[in-house]
Design an enzyme around this catalytic site. Sequence first.
Site, PDB file in Angstrom:
ATOM      1  N   LEU A 127     -14.593 -78.796  32.367  1.00  0.00           N
ATOM      2  CA  LEU A 127     -14.496 -79.570  33.074  1.00  0.00           C
ATOM      3  C   LEU A 127     -13.364 -79.680  34.509  1.00  0.00           C
ATOM      4  O   LEU A 127     -12.453 -79.831  34.263  1.00  0.00           O
ATOM      5  CB  LEU A 127     -15.154 -81.040  32.706  1.00  0.00           C
ATOM      6  CG  LEU A 127     -15.208 -82.030  34.315  1.00  0.00           C
ATOM      7  CD1 LEU A 127     -15.540 -83.359  32.765  1.00  0.00           C
ATOM      8  CD2 LEU A 127     -13.976 -82.977  34.158  1.00  0.00           C
ATOM      9  N   HIS A 231      -2.348 -83.374  28.303  1.00  0.00           N
ATOM     10  CA  HIS A 231      -2.291 -83.352  28.866  1.00  0.00           C
ATOM     11  C   HIS A 231      -2.264 -84.515  29.916  1.00  0.00           C
ATOM     12  O   HIS A 231      -3.464 -84.389  29.716  1.00  0.00           O
ATOM     13  CB  HIS A 231      -2.568 -81.179  29.966  1.00  0.00           C
ATOM     14  CG  HIS A 231      -1.931 -81.584  31.578  1.00  0.00           C
ATOM     15  ND1 HIS A 231      -2.197 -82.675  32.547  1.00  0.00           N
ATOM     16  CD2 HIS A 231      -0.653 -80.328  31.859  1.00  0.00           C
ATOM     17  CE1 HIS A 231      -0.994 -81.517  33.333  1.00  0.00           C
ATOM     18  NE2 HIS A 231      -0.047 -80.544  32.887  1.00  0.00           N
TER      19      HIS A 231
END
Length: 338
Positions: A127, A231
């Site tokens: 994505l 992240h």
Amino acid sequence: MSFVIRAARAKDLEPLYEMAKLTGGGFTNLPADRNALSGKLQRAENAFDNDADELADEQFVLVLENVENKAVRGTCQLMTQVGQQWPFYSYRMTTLTQHSQELDRTVRAELLSLVTDLEGCSEVGGLFLHPNERAGGLGLLLARSRYLFIAMHRKRFAERVLAELRGIIDERGGSPFWDGVAGRFFGMNFQEADYFNAINGNQFIADLMPKHPVYIAMLDDDAREVIGVPHPTGRAAMRMLENEGFAFEGYVDIFDGGPTMIAKTDQVKSVAEAAERQVSAVDLGEGERALLATGKLADFRCCYGARSIGEDGTIAIDAHSADILHVSPGDTVWSVVR
């Protein structure tokens, strides 16, 4: 502006390549390599052309397209059965408890063990949303369109589904986890290993990675602190996965240490709540905000719209969504509340 999720085609290669260059590394499913991306699109085309309603090793690629100017501004992927072409490796965090009667002391050591436990699962991944479009819920549309696709093609997907989140990447494009663990055995930095994996697969991990568990206490602080941490750009994605029913069960990526989220496919919220209904009208004014989808395989289209479910089980949708989806009264659409 209006957007639609549709099946990717060969002509989408250049916009996908341009987006891949913006990922910043650690994004194995979207490598900045035209040949690799072309191979993904060809594999996706084969999957879309296969109308056999059964589980196989396939990959679907979807893109987010601006309805007005036809610009591709995002993408996502679905892998139906991982670990079939080459092993699907993960590190699993476990605890070893030992006790000494002489010292009257119990010691608990955390370990990282190289495993293929998740082989055979389906995967949602790849994505990426163009930085200029990260508003208006488009990331959510991309993410949840995958679950509608699964619901509409349920027999093509496994009993469990996973999602890998990118781990911590430093300002140099390196990975503290890679440097502290695997990098010591491979003689290459994270970016080199990540790129090689994206293009050639991860068999080199099986060839060279030590098979014995790694004691987490023996890693440096930088490596330990990022194990299972997404992240910063993936924190919202992690929350979305948790809202869908995914959970972190101690599996982390072998390259960057990012968390792997897992769920039973039929218990994913957007899969469980999705339903197919016959369209009764396409002139709805006000209605419940929802994701709407129609079309099988290569004809799949998904967008945001308004819906109203009648007492007879039919569905009315707004005219704009009907135009985007190419549906009229008598057709069927799948939907799930936004």
